[in-house]
Design a protein around this motif. Structure first.
Motif, mmCIF file in Angstrom:
data_model
loop_
_atom_site.group_PDB
_atom_site.id
_atom_site.type_symbol
_atom_site.label_atom_id
_atom_site.label_comp_id
_atom_site.label_asym_id
_atom_site.label_seq_id
_atom_site.Cartn_x
_atom_site.Cartn_y
_atom_site.Cartn_z
ATOM 1 N N GLY A 16 0.794 -1.231 0.000
ATOM 2 C CA GLY A 16 0.000 0.000 0.000
ATOM 3 C C GLY A 16 0.822 1.275 0.000
ATOM 4 O O GLY A 16 0.535 2.206 -0.741
ATOM 5 N N GLY A 17 1.852 1.360 0.820
ATOM 6 C CA GLY A 17 2.634 2.594 0.899
ATOM 7 C C GLY A 17 4.036 2.452 0.384
ATOM 8 O O GLY A 17 4.934 3.205 0.773
ATOM 9 N N THR A 18 4.261 1.478 -0.531
ATOM 10 C CA THR A 18 5.610 1.199 -1.029
ATOM 11 C C THR A 18 5.718 1.538 -2.508
ATOM 12 O O THR A 18 4.875 1.127 -3.312
ATOM 13 N N VAL A 19 6.767 2.269 -2.860
ATOM 14 C CA VAL A 19 7.071 2.564 -4.256
ATOM 15 C C VAL A 19 8.041 1.510 -4.771
ATOM 16 O O VAL A 19 9.059 1.221 -4.136
ATOM 17 N N LEU A 20 7.716 0.920 -5.917
ATOM 18 C CA LEU A 20 8.545 -0.123 -6.518
ATOM 19 C C LEU A 20 9.098 0.390 -7.840
ATOM 20 O O LEU A 20 8.326 0.756 -8.736
ATOM 21 N N ILE A 21 10.417 0.430 -7.958
ATOM 22 C CA ILE A 21 11.072 0.988 -9.147
ATOM 23 C C ILE A 21 12.123 -0.006 -9.617
ATOM 24 O O ILE A 21 12.950 -0.474 -8.818
ATOM 25 N N GLY A 22 12.123 -0.344 -10.892
ATOM 26 C CA GLY A 22 13.160 -1.207 -11.436
ATOM 27 C C GLY A 22 12.707 -1.917 -12.691
ATOM 28 O O GLY A 22 11.515 -2.189 -12.885
ATOM 29 N N GLU A 23 13.662 -2.215 -13.555
ATOM 30 C CA GLU A 23 13.404 -2.987 -14.769
ATOM 31 C C GLU A 23 13.735 -4.447 -14.499
ATOM 32 O O GLU A 23 14.727 -4.758 -13.839
ATOM 33 N N LEU A 24 12.916 -5.347 -15.009
ATOM 34 C CA LEU A 24 13.113 -6.774 -14.808
ATOM 35 C C LEU A 24 13.773 -7.414 -16.022
ATOM 36 O O LEU A 24 13.352 -7.192 -17.168
ATOM 37 N N ALA A 25 14.813 -8.200 -15.765
ATOM 38 C CA ALA A 25 15.369 -9.063 -16.798
ATOM 39 C C ALA A 25 14.516 -10.317 -16.902
ATOM 40 O O ALA A 25 13.722 -10.625 -16.008
ATOM 41 N N LEU A 26 14.670 -11.070 -17.978
ATOM 42 C CA LEU A 26 13.841 -12.260 -18.176
ATOM 43 C C LEU A 26 14.084 -13.308 -17.108
ATOM 44 O O LEU A 26 13.187 -14.121 -16.813
ATOM 45 N N ASP A 27 15.284 -13.321 -16.504
ATOM 46 C CA ASP A 27 15.574 -14.314 -15.475
ATOM 47 C C ASP A 27 15.249 -13.830 -14.067
ATOM 48 O O ASP A 27 15.586 -14.500 -13.089
ATOM 49 N N GLY A 28 14.611 -12.655 -13.954
ATOM 50 C CA GLY A 28 14.196 -12.161 -12.656
ATOM 51 C C GLY A 28 15.150 -11.180 -12.005
ATOM 52 O O GLY A 28 14.863 -10.680 -10.913
ATOM 53 N N ARG A 29 16.277 -10.878 -12.645
ATOM 54 C CA ARG A 29 17.167 -9.862 -12.099
ATOM 55 C C ARG A 29 16.524 -8.481 -12.219
ATOM 56 O O ARG A 29 15.749 -8.220 -13.149
ATOM 57 N N ILE A 30 16.863 -7.588 -11.287
ATOM 58 C CA ILE A 30 16.336 -6.219 -11.318
ATOM 59 C C ILE A 30 17.450 -5.298 -11.813
ATOM 60 O O ILE A 30 18.514 -5.205 -11.197
ATOM 61 N N ARG A 31 17.180 -4.649 -12.919
ATOM 62 C CA ARG A 31 18.174 -3.784 -13.552
ATOM 63 C C ARG A 31 17.942 -2.330 -13.148
ATOM 64 O O ARG A 31 16.809 -1.914 -12.901
ATOM 65 N N PRO A 32 19.017 -1.527 -13.100
ATOM 66 C CA PRO A 32 18.853 -0.111 -12.727
ATOM 67 C C PRO A 32 18.145 0.694 -13.810
ATOM 68 O O PRO A 32 18.181 0.341 -14.996
ATOM 69 N N VAL A 33 17.490 1.757 -13.407
ATOM 70 C CA VAL A 33 16.824 2.687 -14.318
ATOM 71 C C VAL A 33 17.263 4.106 -13.969
ATOM 72 O O VAL A 33 17.804 4.357 -12.892
ATOM 73 N N ARG A 34 17.003 5.016 -14.886
ATOM 74 C CA ARG A 34 17.358 6.419 -14.664
ATOM 75 C C ARG A 34 16.307 7.110 -13.804
ATOM 76 O O ARG A 34 15.152 6.705 -13.755
ATOM 77 N N GLY A 35 16.732 8.189 -13.163
ATOM 78 C CA GLY A 35 15.782 9.064 -12.484
ATOM 79 C C GLY A 35 15.261 8.563 -11.154
ATOM 80 O O GLY A 35 14.171 8.970 -10.736
ATOM 81 N N VAL A 36 16.018 7.716 -10.452
ATOM 82 C CA VAL A 36 15.539 7.205 -9.165
ATOM 83 C C VAL A 36 15.390 8.340 -8.150
ATOM 84 O O VAL A 36 14.400 8.386 -7.405
ATOM 85 N N LEU A 37 16.345 9.259 -8.109
ATOM 86 C CA LEU A 37 16.276 10.347 -7.127
ATOM 87 C C LEU A 37 15.035 11.214 -7.301
ATOM 88 O O LEU A 37 14.268 11.404 -6.340
ATOM 89 N N HIS A 76 7.888 4.027 2.008
ATOM 90 C CA HIS A 76 8.779 2.899 1.748
ATOM 91 C C HIS A 76 9.057 2.818 0.250
ATOM 92 O O HIS A 76 8.229 3.225 -0.575
ATOM 93 N N ALA A 77 10.228 2.296 -0.080
ATOM 94 C CA ALA A 77 10.595 2.163 -1.489
ATOM 95 C C ALA A 77 11.562 1.003 -1.656
ATOM 96 O O ALA A 77 12.392 0.720 -0.774
ATOM 97 N N ILE A 78 11.448 0.338 -2.802
ATOM 98 C CA ILE A 78 12.400 -0.686 -3.207
ATOM 99 C C ILE A 78 12.922 -0.295 -4.584
ATOM 100 O O ILE A 78 12.140 -0.021 -5.505
ATOM 101 N N VAL A 79 14.241 -0.239 -4.703
ATOM 102 C CA VAL A 79 14.891 0.211 -5.934
ATOM 103 C C VAL A 79 15.967 -0.804 -6.311
ATOM 104 O O VAL A 79 16.363 -1.649 -5.493
#
Length: 503
Positions: free
Chosen positions: A101-122, A135-138
C-alpha cells in the motif's frame, strides 16, 4: 479475485508524479492488457514481467488487466516492471498485499528475474516523499542515490525473488540504505598552471565571484581553454538544496556514479561544436530529455571554439541564459528543466587564427563574417569580454608567482557571501541572478556613480540590458574590494568589461 494495488512514479522533466498500479486477475483465455497510455518500452513490459515471474518459480495467471493511474498521463520507460510484477502476484494470491500500500517499486526486470537499474531514481523518490509514501524498493545499483532522500525507508533489491520474500515476511537479501559518505573536494586543475594573462585571470575571478557570463577571445595556444577549465576550482561547493537539484538532473541523464551519488561541486559541461541543438538544449521523442545546458545547471557551460558553432545553436541558448530554465514542447507535453548556468565562451578572432594579429591573412569581411556568428543579442547577454595576450616568454617570474586556485577561491567565497547576504530576503545568491528592475528598485546607485553609464546609453554604446549587466558587475567588483556599494570607478571598470572592442 480482489484487486491489488501498488505504486510507482512517472517522470515529467525533473518532477515526478506518483502512479497507482492496479491489477485484476481472472480465469479464461490467456491475455494481458495494459491500460494507462504506455509507450512502446512500457508496453513490452508485459512480456518481460511474465518471463521474470515464471523464471522466479511462480505461476503467471491466465487473464491479467493492469491499469496505471492517472490514466490520461503518458507513461514511459521500463521502471514500472517491478511494480507490475508485484501487483499481478498479489492479485493472484501468490504474495500478500500488506506491504504494497505505501511502497514505491522501481526497477526494470530481466527475463531471469534480475532487477536492472533505471534512470531518475532520485527525482522519483522525491516525488514519492511529497505524496506521503514512506517505503521504497529500488535496484541495488541505485541504492546510494536513493539514500539521499530522507523520510523514505529505502531498500535495494537484486532479484525479483528477494522482493517477493520480503513481501511474505521471509528472509530476503534486500539491502538497507546507508547515508552517503561525504566526498572530499579535489582540485585537479589549478589556476597557477596558467602562464601570464593577468587581465584574463582577473576577468575569470570577477566572473566566478558574481556568476557572470564570460567571453575569452584570442589566438590559439594562449590559454583560453586552460583558464575556462579552471573556473570550477574558483566556485564554492553547492548547498544541500542545490546539490539535490543538480543530482536529480544527472540522475535523469544516467550520468551519476554509484561511488559518488551526490553532486556537490558545480558541474562543468563542455559540448563539442558539432553537437546538435537537441544535445545542447534537450530533446527526444515523446517526452524531451535534458541537454547540456540543464546538465550544467548551477555550474558552467563552456563552449570552446564558439564561432565554430552554427548560429542557430548559439541563438537557442539565449532564452535559457536570461531565464534560467528551458521549456521543451514535444508530443507528450511540455517539460521544464532548470538551466541556471554560467556561460563561458572561447573563440579565435578569425578563421586563420595566427599567433599574432599582424600575421592574419583574413580579409576584413571574413573576420566580420566569422565573428558575426556571435550575434548582437547573444553578446548583449555576455557580461564580461576579454582579450588574451600572446605568450612571448615561457618564464614569467618577473610577474611574481601565479596565484593558486585556493587563494583566488577564498576571495571569491567572501565576495559571494557578501552578495548572498545582500540579496537574502529576495532569494538570490549571486549578483548575476539579480533582475534589472530589482537592481534599480532596491539598490539604485547615485547619479554620480552611473554618469559614465548614462553617456553610454545615450550614445547607443550599451543597451538597457547591457546597462543592467554593467551594474551587476560593478556590485561584484565592490564585493571583491569589500566596499559597501559601487562607486564611479567600479561602474567604469564594469563598462570596460563589456567593451565590444574587447571582442
Amino acid at each position: 479475485m480482489p484487486l491489488s494495488r501498488t505504486w510507482s512514479v512517472a517522470l515529467l522533466g525533473v518532477d515526478g508524479q506518483p502512479v497507482e498500479i492496479e491489477a485484476e486477475v481472472s480465469q479464461g483465455k490467456p491475455k494481458v492488457q495494459l491500460l494507462g497510455l504506455p509507450d512502446p518500452a512500457l508496453n513490452e513490459s508485459k512480456d518481460r514481467v511474465r518471463a521474470a515471474v515464471r523464471n522466479s518459480g511462480l505461476e503467471w495467471p491466465d487473464q491479467v488487466t493492469l491499469a496505471l493511474s492517472p490514466a490520461d498521463l503518458p507513461k514511459g520507460g521500463s521502471g514500472y516492471d517491478l511494480g507490475l510484477a508485484c501487483a499481478v502476484l498479489a492479485g493472484a494470491g501468490s504474495v500478500p498485499q500488506t506491504k504494497l500500500g505505501g511502497t514505491v517499486l522501481i526497477g526494470e526486470l530481466a527475463l531471469d528475474g534480475r532487477i536492472r537499474p533505471v534512470r531518475g531514481v532520485l527525482p522519483r523518490l522525491l516525488a514519492a516523499k511529497r505524496a506521503g509514501l514512506t517505503h521504497a524498493i529500488v535496484p541495488v545499483e541505485t541504492l546510494a542515490e536513493a539514500a539521499l532522500v530522507g523520510g523514505v525507508h529505502t531498500r535495494g533489491a537484486a532479484r525479483l525473488a528477494d522482493v517477493l520474500a520480503w513481501l511474505k515476511d521471509e528472509d530476503s537479501a534486500l539491502v538497507e540504505a546507508e547515508p552517503p559518505a561525504p566526498v572530499a573536494r579535489t582540485d585537479a586543475l589549478d589556476l597557477a598552471d596558467v602562464l601570464g594573462q593577468p587581465e584574463a585571470r582577473w576577468a575569470l575571478e570577477v566572473a566566478a565571484a558574481g556568476a557572470h557570463n564570460l567571453l575569452l577571445v584570442g589566438p590559439p595556444g594562449t590559454g583560453k581553454t586552460m583558464l575556462a577549465e579552471r573556473i570550477i576550482g574558483l566556485l564554492p561547493e553547492l548547498t544541500s538544496e542545490q546539490a539535490l537539484e543538480v543530482t536529480a538532473i544527472h540522475s535523469i541523464t544516467g550520468s551519476l556514479s554509484a561511488d559518488v551519488p551526490l553532486v556537490t561541486l558545480p558541474p562543468f559541461i563542455a559540448p563539442h561544436h558539432s553537437a546538435s541543438i537537441a544535445a545542447l538544449v534537450g530533446g527526444g521523442v515523446g517526452t524531451a530529455r535534458p541537454g547540456a545546458i540543464s546538465k550544467a545547471h548551477r555550474g558552467v557551460l563552456f563552449l570552446d571554439e564558439a564561432c565554430e558553432y552554427a548560429p542557430g545553436h548559439l541563438e537557442a541558448l539565449r532564452t535559457a541564459v536570461e531565464e534560467g530554465e528551458i521549456r521543451l514542447a514535444r508530443r507528450d507535453g511540455v517539460v521544464r528543466y532548470p538551466a541556471r548556468f554560467q556561460l563561458v565562451l572561447a573563440t579565435n578572432p578569425c578563421p586563420c587564427a595566427p599567433p599574432r594579429d599582424v600575421d592574419c591573412t583574413c580579409s576584413p569581411v571574413e573576420r566580420r563574417r566569422y565573428f558575426a556568428r556571435l550575434s548582437g543579442p547573444l553578446l548583449d547577454r555576455i557580461d564580461i569580454r576579454t582579450r588574451m595576450r600572446p605568450i612571448h616568454a615561457m618564464d614569467n617570474s618577473d610577474l611574481g608567482p601565479p596565484e593558486s586556485s585556493v587563494t583566488v577561491r577564498e576571495r571569491v567565497a567572501k565576495a559571494r557571501a557578501r552578495a548572498a547576504e545582500r540579496w537574502a530576503e529576495h532569494g538570490w545568491q549571486t549578483n548575476g541572478e539579480v533582475p534589472g528592475p530589482a537592481l534599480r528598485r532596491h539598490s539604485r546607485l547615485p547619479a554620480k556613480a552611473t554618469r559614465l553609464l548614462d553617456r553610454g546609453l545615450a550614445a547607443g554604446f550599451v543597451s538597457a540590458r547591457g546597462a543592467d549587466r554593467c551594474i551587476r558587475i560593478a556590485w561584484t567588483l565592490a564585493d571583491l574590494a569589500e566596499k559597501d556599494r559601487p562607486d564611479g570607478e567600479d561602474v567604469a571598470a564594469a563598462l570596460e568589461f563589456r567593451d565590444r572592442r574587447a571582442a
